[in-house]
Design a protein around this motif. Structure first.
Motif, PDB file in Angstrom:
ATOM      1  N   SER A  76      -5.329   6.971   1.215  1.00 22.68           N
ATOM      2  CA  SER A  76      -4.677   7.547   0.042  1.00 22.68           C
ATOM      3  C   SER A  76      -5.683   8.338  -0.769  1.00 22.68           C
ATOM      4  N   THR A 114       0.851  -1.195   0.000  1.00 23.64           N
ATOM      5  CA  THR A 114       0.000   0.000   0.000  1.00 23.64           C
ATOM      6  C   THR A 114       0.883   1.238   0.000  1.00 23.64           C
ATOM      7  N   ASP A 115       0.316   2.342  -0.400  1.00 22.85           N
ATOM      8  CA  ASP A 115       1.056   3.601  -0.466  1.00 22.85           C
ATOM      9  C   ASP A 115       0.199   4.730   0.111  1.00 22.85           C
ATOM     10  N   GLU A 157      -1.175   8.093   2.049  1.00 21.83           N
ATOM     11  CA  GLU A 157      -0.748   9.485   2.154  1.00 21.83           C
ATOM     12  C   GLU A 157      -0.891  10.002   3.577  1.00 21.83           C
TER      13      GLU A 157
END
Length: 87
Positions: free
Chosen positions: A68, A24-25, A27
């Protein structure tokens, strides 16, 4: 009284960043301490144009959210369980 805390992912405590699921990325990270109701926060996150939100309930009852941008995925709140990691 403990409060809900929200950080940009890069500025979040390392203990919370370490709980981030691989692949996962996010924010941002939000932390809701045990004993603080998360129902309104869940409702807010589940409505509108929020793309990818992962909700993890820790063993101590606190909750960590990883989110995100809305353009990344469908409007979903997924759940997972992890061991406790205090911020």
């Amino acid at each position: 009284m403990e409060t809900i805390k929200i950080w940009n992912f890069e500025k979040a405590p390392a203990t919370l960043k370490a709980l981030c699921p691989s692949g996962t990325d996010p924010e941002w990270i939000a932390y809701i301490p045990a004993g603080v109701s998360s129902s309104e926060f869940d409702a807010f996150l589940s409505s509108g144009d929020r793309a990818s939100i992962i909700r993890q309930v820790l063993t101590d009852g606190s909750i960590v959210y990883f989110g995100s941008a809305a353009s990344a995925r469908d409007d979903k709140v997924s759940t997972a369980s992890k061991s406790s990691g205090e911020p």
